[in-house]
Design a protein around this motif. Structure first.
Motif, short mmCIF file in Angstrom:
data_model
loop_
_atom_site.label_atom_id
_atom_site.label_comp_id
_atom_site.label_asym_id
_atom_site.label_seq_id
_atom_site.Cartn_x
_atom_site.Cartn_y
_atom_site.Cartn_z
N PRO A 114 -40.20 7.75 37.07
CA PRO A 114 -40.09 6.39 37.62
C PRO A 114 -41.33 6.04 38.43
N ASP A 115 -41.45 4.78 38.79
CA ASP A 115 -42.62 4.30 39.53
C ASP A 115 -42.74 5.00 40.88
N VAL A 116 -43.94 5.50 41.18
CA VAL A 116 -44.14 6.25 42.42
C VAL A 116 -44.43 5.35 43.61
N PHE A 117 -44.97 4.15 43.37
CA PHE A 117 -45.31 3.25 44.47
C PHE A 117 -44.13 2.39 44.89
N TRP A 118 -43.41 1.82 43.93
CA TRP A 118 -42.30 0.91 44.22
C TRP A 118 -41.02 1.34 43.49
N PRO A 119 -40.50 2.52 43.77
CA PRO A 119 -39.28 2.98 43.07
C PRO A 119 -38.06 2.11 43.35
N ALA A 120 -38.03 1.42 44.50
CA ALA A 120 -36.88 0.61 44.84
C ALA A 120 -36.73 -0.60 43.93
N ARG A 121 -37.72 -0.88 43.09
CA ARG A 121 -37.63 -1.98 42.15
C ARG A 121 -36.94 -1.58 40.83
N ILE A 122 -36.48 -0.35 40.74
CA ILE A 122 -35.86 0.14 39.52
C ILE A 122 -34.35 0.17 39.67
N THR A 123 -33.65 -0.35 38.67
CA THR A 123 -32.19 -0.24 38.58
C THR A 123 -31.84 0.39 37.24
N VAL A 124 -31.08 1.49 37.30
CA VAL A 124 -30.61 2.16 36.09
C VAL A 124 -29.08 2.16 36.17
N GLU A 125 -28.45 1.45 35.26
CA GLU A 125 -27.00 1.26 35.34
C GLU A 125 -26.24 2.41 34.68
N ASP A 126 -24.93 2.37 34.80
CA ASP A 126 -24.06 3.48 34.42
C ASP A 126 -24.34 4.00 33.00
N ASP A 127 -24.39 5.34 32.90
CA ASP A 127 -24.44 6.06 31.62
C ASP A 127 -25.70 5.78 30.80
N ALA A 128 -26.73 5.23 31.42
CA ALA A 128 -28.00 5.03 30.72
C ALA A 128 -28.71 6.38 30.58
N ILE A 129 -29.60 6.47 29.61
CA ILE A 129 -30.39 7.67 29.37
C ILE A 129 -31.87 7.32 29.43
N ILE A 130 -32.60 8.04 30.28
CA ILE A 130 -34.06 7.93 30.34
C ILE A 130 -34.60 9.19 29.70
N GLY A 131 -35.22 9.08 28.53
CA GLY A 131 -35.56 10.24 27.74
C GLY A 131 -36.74 11.04 28.26
N TYR A 132 -36.99 12.14 27.59
CA TYR A 132 -38.07 13.07 27.93
C TYR A 132 -39.42 12.35 28.03
N ASP A 133 -40.08 12.51 29.17
CA ASP A 133 -41.43 11.99 29.40
C ASP A 133 -41.52 10.46 29.33
N ALA A 134 -40.38 9.77 29.48
CA ALA A 134 -40.41 8.30 29.54
C ALA A 134 -40.90 7.85 30.91
N THR A 135 -41.51 6.67 30.96
CA THR A 135 -42.10 6.16 32.20
C THR A 135 -41.59 4.76 32.48
N LEU A 136 -41.17 4.53 33.72
CA LEU A 136 -40.74 3.20 34.18
C LEU A 136 -41.75 2.72 35.22
N LEU A 137 -42.56 1.74 34.85
CA LEU A 137 -43.63 1.24 35.73
C LEU A 137 -43.26 -0.10 36.33
N CYS A 138 -43.31 -0.18 37.65
CA CYS A 138 -43.02 -1.45 38.34
C CYS A 138 -44.28 -2.12 38.85
N HIS A 139 -45.44 -1.58 38.56
CA HIS A 139 -46.69 -2.16 39.07
C HIS A 139 -47.76 -2.14 37.98
N GLU A 140 -48.71 -3.05 38.11
CA GLU A 140 -49.91 -3.09 37.28
C GLU A 140 -51.09 -3.33 38.20
N PHE A 141 -51.99 -2.37 38.32
CA PHE A 141 -53.20 -2.54 39.13
C PHE A 141 -54.31 -3.07 38.22
#
Length: 232
Positions: A114-141
């Motif tokens: 998950p995003d290292v700078f703004w993790p609080a911007r991520i919501t993962v709801e019940d029974d979801a699966i985040i697979g191997y080496d997947a990335t959730l980015l909440c920022h773009e520099f």
């Protein structure tokens, strides 16, 4: 979110910067695409918050002024531990501690990030699966600004191995993202997307075979043989 499903008290380290005097605006808030057939459809870029930076270097150099370095170090260490931990229960507990909204029964694959700078911007709801080496980015520099956006992974949604979800994206309930895809727009509920950028390849309602009724309406060959024998 706490273990009982409630959000923890506000953490000043996970809040966004406010009243910084920088150029902060909602991209697309002043104008909409007038040619869009469905005005209710909002594209990812229209949800992003843009924060301008000044100085001779790109916006990534300004991150210590925008985020607490101690908070980012804490987030990084938590994410690093979760990337190698096989315990789903531990991962969910730790990710809640750094501000991620994690539902019940969420599964994080090894090396998922998950995003290292703004993790609080991520919501993962019940029974979801985040697979191997997947990335959730909440920022773009970028060069002269950085952009922030929330990510929502709906109930029972699945993010495939190596996929990247960009800021401002919502992956709908029961949706699937194929491995190594780049998700740049919302994924409607019940659909499967794949590719770079990810595009819809199937929908839940289209997976059902429409030929059942046609097969039932076909006349069996036995009837033809019976007609022939009757005429002989």
């Amino acid at each position: 979110m706490n273990d009982d499903g409630h959000a923890p008290p506000d953490d000043p380290d996970t809040r966004e910067d406010q009243d910084t005097g920088e150029d902060t605006r909602q991209e697309g808030s002043d104008q909409r695409d007038g040619d869009r057939s469905d005005p209710a459809v909002e594209r990812r870029h229209e949800r992003l918050t843009r924060i301008g930076v000044s100085g001779p270097r790109n916006s990534l150099w300004a991150w210590p002024e925008k985020r607490s370095p101690l908070a980012v170090i804490r987030n990084y260490l938590v994410i690093l531990l979760c990337r190698v931990s096989p315990s789903l229960r531990l991962k969910n507990w730790l990710f809640r501690r750094i501000g991620i909204s994690v539902g019940q029964g969420v599964s994080w694959g090894l090396e998922s990030t998950p995003d290292v700078f703004w993790p609080a911007r991520i919501t993962v709801e019940d029974d979801a699966i985040i697979g191997y080496d997947a990335t959730l980015l909440c920022h773009e520099f970028l060069q002269d600004e950085y952009r922030l956006g929330d990510i929502v992974i709906g109930q029972r949604a699945m993010i495939g191995a190596g996929a990247i979800v960009l800021p401002g994206v919502t992956v709908g309930e029961d949706a699937q993202v194929a491995a190594n895809s780049l998700v740049v727009e919302d994924v409607p509920p019940g659909t499967t997307v794949a590719g770079v950028p990810a595009e819809i390849v199937s929908r839940a309602d289209s997976d059902r075979s429409p030929r059942g009724g046609q097969d039932e309406d076909r006349s069996p060959r036995g009837g033809i043989d019976e007609d022939r024998s009757a005429g002989e």
